[in-house]
Design a protein around this motif. Structure first.
Motif, PDB file in Angstrom:
ATOM      1  N   HIS A  22      14.142  41.801  40.459  1.00 25.18           N
ATOM      2  CA  HIS A  22      13.677  40.629  41.206  1.00 25.18           C
ATOM      3  C   HIS A  22      13.519  39.412  40.283  1.00 25.18           C
ATOM      4  N   PHE A  23      12.785  39.617  39.175  1.00 25.01           N
ATOM      5  CA  PHE A  23      12.478  38.481  38.294  1.00 25.01           C
ATOM      6  C   PHE A  23      13.680  38.031  37.461  1.00 25.01           C
ATOM      7  N   LEU A  24      14.570  38.967  37.141  1.00 24.86           N
ATOM      8  CA  LEU A  24      15.749  38.601  36.346  1.00 24.86           C
ATOM      9  C   LEU A  24      16.960  38.267  37.227  1.00 24.86           C
ATOM     10  N   GLU A  25      16.700  38.269  38.551  1.00 25.21           N
ATOM     11  CA  GLU A  25      17.712  37.886  39.550  1.00 25.21           C
ATOM     12  C   GLU A  25      19.034  38.650  39.394  1.00 25.21           C
ATOM     13  N   TRP A  26      18.924  39.984  39.529  1.00 26.90           N
ATOM     14  CA  TRP A  26      20.112  40.839  39.443  1.00 26.90           C
ATOM     15  C   TRP A  26      20.868  40.904  40.768  1.00 26.90           C
ATOM     16  N   GLY A  27      20.365  40.221  41.755  1.00 20.63           N
ATOM     17  CA  GLY A  27      21.037  40.214  43.065  1.00 20.63           C
ATOM     18  C   GLY A  27      20.242  40.967  44.118  1.00 20.63           C
ATOM     19  N   ASP A  28      20.362  40.480  45.372  1.00 21.46           N
ATOM     20  CA  ASP A  28      19.584  41.062  46.480  1.00 21.46           C
ATOM     21  C   ASP A  28      19.894  42.535  46.734  1.00 21.46           C
ATOM     22  N   LEU A  29      21.152  42.917  46.562  1.00 18.73           N
ATOM     23  CA  LEU A  29      21.541  44.306  46.834  1.00 18.73           C
ATOM     24  C   LEU A  29      20.846  45.268  45.870  1.00 18.73           C
ATOM     25  N   VAL A  30      20.794  44.896  44.570  1.00 21.81           N
ATOM     26  CA  VAL A  30      20.123  45.738  43.557  1.00 21.81           C
ATOM     27  C   VAL A  30      18.624  45.814  43.843  1.00 21.81           C
ATOM     28  N   VAL A  31      18.041  44.661  44.193  1.00 21.57           N
ATOM     29  CA  VAL A  31      16.599  44.619  44.513  1.00 21.57           C
ATOM     30  C   VAL A  31      16.306  45.512  45.716  1.00 21.57           C
ATOM     31  N   PHE A  32      17.132  45.401  46.756  1.00 25.55           N
ATOM     32  CA  PHE A  32      16.939  46.176  47.989  1.00 25.55           C
ATOM     33  C   PHE A  32      16.989  47.681  47.714  1.00 25.55           C
ATOM     34  N   ILE A  33      18.001  48.131  46.969  1.00 27.47           N
ATOM     35  CA  ILE A  33      18.170  49.568  46.691  1.00 27.47           C
ATOM     36  C   ILE A  33      17.045  50.088  45.795  1.00 27.47           C
ATOM     37  N   THR A  34      16.713  49.345  44.715  1.00 25.93           N
ATOM     38  CA  THR A  34      15.671  49.826  43.777  1.00 25.93           C
ATOM     39  C   THR A  34      14.275  49.789  44.413  1.00 25.93           C
ATOM     40  N   ALA A  35      14.007  48.774  45.250  1.00 30.65           N
ATOM     41  CA  ALA A  35      12.705  48.711  45.930  1.00 30.65           C
ATOM     42  C   ALA A  35      12.566  49.867  46.919  1.00 30.65           C
ATOM     43  N   GLY A  36      13.673  50.168  47.628  1.00 32.56           N
ATOM     44  CA  GLY A  36      13.668  51.306  48.561  1.00 32.56           C
ATOM     45  C   GLY A  36      13.388  52.615  47.846  1.00 32.56           C
ATOM     46  N   LEU A  37      14.042  52.820  46.692  1.00 33.31           N
ATOM     47  CA  LEU A  37      13.827  54.055  45.900  1.00 33.31           C
ATOM     48  C   LEU A  37      12.421  54.093  45.317  1.00 33.31           C
ATOM     49  N   ALA A  38      11.848  52.922  44.979  1.00 37.10           N
ATOM     50  CA  ALA A  38      10.488  52.880  44.409  1.00 37.10           C
ATOM     51  C   ALA A  38       9.436  53.250  45.456  1.00 37.10           C
ATOM     52  N   ILE A  39       9.715  52.924  46.731  1.00 40.98           N
ATOM     53  CA  ILE A  39       8.745  53.224  47.800  1.00 40.98           C
ATOM     54  C   ILE A  39       8.628  54.730  48.051  1.00 40.98           C
ATOM     55  N   LEU A  40       9.729  55.482  47.842  1.00 41.76           N
ATOM     56  CA  LEU A  40       9.723  56.936  48.127  1.00 41.76           C
ATOM     57  C   LEU A  40       8.600  57.678  47.397  1.00 41.76           C
ATOM     58  N   PRO A  41       8.480  57.567  46.038  1.00 41.06           N
ATOM     59  CA  PRO A  41       7.408  58.312  45.371  1.00 41.06           C
ATOM     60  C   PRO A  41       6.018  57.760  45.686  1.00 41.06           C
ATOM     61  N   LEU A  42       5.932  56.435  45.914  1.00 41.90           N
ATOM     62  CA  LEU A  42       4.628  55.838  46.236  1.00 41.90           C
ATOM     63  C   LEU A  42       4.095  56.384  47.563  1.00 41.90           C
ATOM     64  N   ALA A  43       5.003  56.537  48.540  1.00 44.28           N
ATOM     65  CA  ALA A  43       4.608  57.115  49.837  1.00 44.28           C
ATOM     66  C   ALA A  43       4.129  58.556  49.658  1.00 44.28           C
ATOM     67  N   ALA A  44       4.812  59.304  48.771  1.00 49.04           N
ATOM     68  CA  ALA A  44       4.420  60.699  48.496  1.00 49.04           C
ATOM     69  C   ALA A  44       3.040  60.752  47.856  1.00 49.04           C
ATOM     70  N   TRP A  45       2.780  59.862  46.894  1.00 46.04           N
ATOM     71  CA  TRP A  45       1.459  59.830  46.229  1.00 46.04           C
ATOM     72  C   TRP A  45       0.358  59.402  47.191  1.00 46.04           C
ATOM     73  N   MET A  46       0.695  58.478  48.098  1.00 45.77           N
ATOM     74  CA  MET A  46      -0.306  58.072  49.112  1.00 45.77           C
ATOM     75  C   MET A  46      -0.682  59.255  49.985  1.00 45.77           C
ATOM     76  N   GLY A  47       0.335  60.034  50.379  1.00 46.27           N
ATOM     77  CA  GLY A  47       0.092  61.224  51.200  1.00 46.27           C
ATOM     78  C   GLY A  47      -0.760  62.246  50.466  1.00 46.27           C
ATOM     79  N   ALA A  48      -0.444  62.477  49.170  1.00 49.34           N
ATOM     80  CA  ALA A  48      -1.191  63.446  48.356  1.00 49.34           C
ATOM     81  C   ALA A  48      -2.639  63.002  48.189  1.00 49.34           C
ATOM     82  N   ALA A  49      -2.843  61.694  47.924  1.00 44.73           N
ATOM     83  CA  ALA A  49      -4.194  61.156  47.730  1.00 44.73           C
ATOM     84  C   ALA A  49      -5.017  61.290  49.010  1.00 44.73           C
ATOM     85  N   THR A  50      -4.382  61.000  50.143  1.00 47.22           N
ATOM     86  CA  THR A  50      -5.080  61.115  51.441  1.00 47.22           C
ATOM     87  C   THR A  50      -5.532  62.550  51.679  1.00 47.22           C
ATOM     88  N   GLU A  51      -4.654  63.520  51.375  1.00 49.39           N
ATOM     89  CA  GLU A  51      -4.997  64.942  51.566  1.00 49.39           C
ATOM     90  C   GLU A  51      -6.132  65.375  50.639  1.00 49.39           C
TER      91      GLU A  51
END
Length: 364
Positions: A22-51
């Motif tokens: 995002h900050f180094l402006e690698w392009g919207d497609l790279v930002v979109f794919i990497t942000a999507g992949l970053a959300i996957l483990p965060l969602a898992a940790w949120m679920g684990a913390a809630t349990e």
């Protein structure tokens, strides 16, 4: 450590990568794919913390916490998209989450569980109650759309007011389903609770409440940050991939937000715990329809964004079809690999239909 946890740990590396993109402006497609992949483990940790927090605060508060935070990731992504004015994408993600949980998650669970065990059983009474709740959800999102299509010159304000009234009813029904499952008819759901406790298989020391509360807070903030990156890059990235916003909202966004839950449902199904697997899959669909969608309508009203329950008719057909086939397959309290395959086939057919669907309602 399980393979699932190792994968989610590895995916955490995409948090700094997406920020750099995002900050180094690698392009919207790279930002979109990497942000999507970053959300996957965060969602898992949120679920684990809630349990973990649920273990400390007890079954009633814990159940309420699970019921509120169960779909927190999708809710955060949707709120960010709503704030950005991407109302059609928000509606598509609601549709996609319901379809994904009922067909993709339930289908995968029944298929992989059925390949290992000839026939799996679950509480049919609970399946029927869930089916009735999902039928109500279909009726609720069908009526504003039907009213809009059967009335000439109806104003957006009227559709929004009807949607607000329906949203309040749905949230009340959601509250009553929680009362039913946690209090008055808790015995029907005891199987699932026992399975959750069994599935944990952890030592009997109480989790650290402050530690897991901190994890939940940090993950929630990071999901909000990554959602911002995902939504900002969504329109340009999807057009580069040759996808419509409808397909992205219905298929891609729900898979990103739901991946951790998907993995849990499939894993427990392969351990012959179908009650727990279905409570994750169908419970998540109910939560989206009866809680997340109404909350987004109310939030849209506060934000000044005209969010209503007037859906694209094609999305409505997809939701109605999904609820119909999921209800007919789960009503007998038994499942096998062929039923799982039928659900996956329905999801694949709908996926193709959304992929080839022409751009409508200014989406794209």
């Amino acid at each position: 450590m399980s393979t699932k946890n190792i994968i989610f740990l590895g995916l955490l590396v995409f948090i700094p990568i997406s920020l750099a993109a995002h900050f180094l402006e690698w392009g919207d497609l790279v930002v979109f794919i990497t942000a999507g992949l970053a959300i996957l483990p965060l969602a898992a940790w949120m679920g684990a913390a809630t349990e973990e927090i649920a273990v400390v605060v007890g079954p009633v508060l814990g159940g309420l916490l699970n019921a509120t935070f169960g779909n927190a990731t999708e809710l955060i992504i949707a709120l960010v998209a709503l704030n950005a004015g991407l109302i059609e994408v928000v509606k598509a993600s609601i549709t996609g989450s319901i379809i994904g949980n009922l067909l993709l998650v339930m289908g995968l669970s029944m298929l992989l569980g059925g390949l290992r065990y000839k026939e799996q059983t679950f509480e049919s009474v609970v399946a029927r109650v869930n089916a009735s709740s999902m039928n109500l959800a279909v009726i609720a999102i069908l009526l504003p759309t039907a009213m809009n299509y059967t009335s000439i010159g109806i104003s957006e304000k009227v559709v929004q007011n009807l949607s607000l009234a329906v949203a309040v009813v749905l949230i009340l029904v959601y509250g009553l389903t929680l009362l039913f499952s946690m209090k008055t008819h808790a015995y029907l759901y005891d199987v699932g609770v026992a399975e959750i406790e069994e599935a944990e298989e952890t030592p009997h020391e109480k989790p650290n409440l402050w530690l897991w509360s901190g994890v939940l807070l940090v993950c929630t903030l990071l999901v909000a940050l990554e959602s911002e990156l995902l939504v900002d890059s969504l329109e340009v990235a999807t057009s580069k991939l040759g996808l419509t916003a409808l397909f992205t909202g219905v298929i891609l966004v729900p898979i990103v937000g739901n991946a951790a839950e998907h993995a849990t449902a499939v894993t427990v199904a392969m351990k012959d715990k179908m009650d727990l697997s279905l409570s994750v899959a169908v419970g998540s669909s109910m939560q989206i329809a009866l809680f997340v969608a109404p909350v987004l309508v109310i939030a849209g009203w506060f934000m000044g964004q005209p969010m209503d329950l007037d859906f694209n008719p094609f999305e409505l057909v997809a939701v109605a079809v999904s609820v119909l086939i999921a209800n007919s397959i789960s009503s007998d309290g038994k499942s096998n690999w062929l039923e799982g395959t039928l659900l996956l086939a329905a999801y694949t057919v709908l996926g193709f239909a959304f992929y080839f669907h022409p751009v409508t309602n200014g989406m794209g």
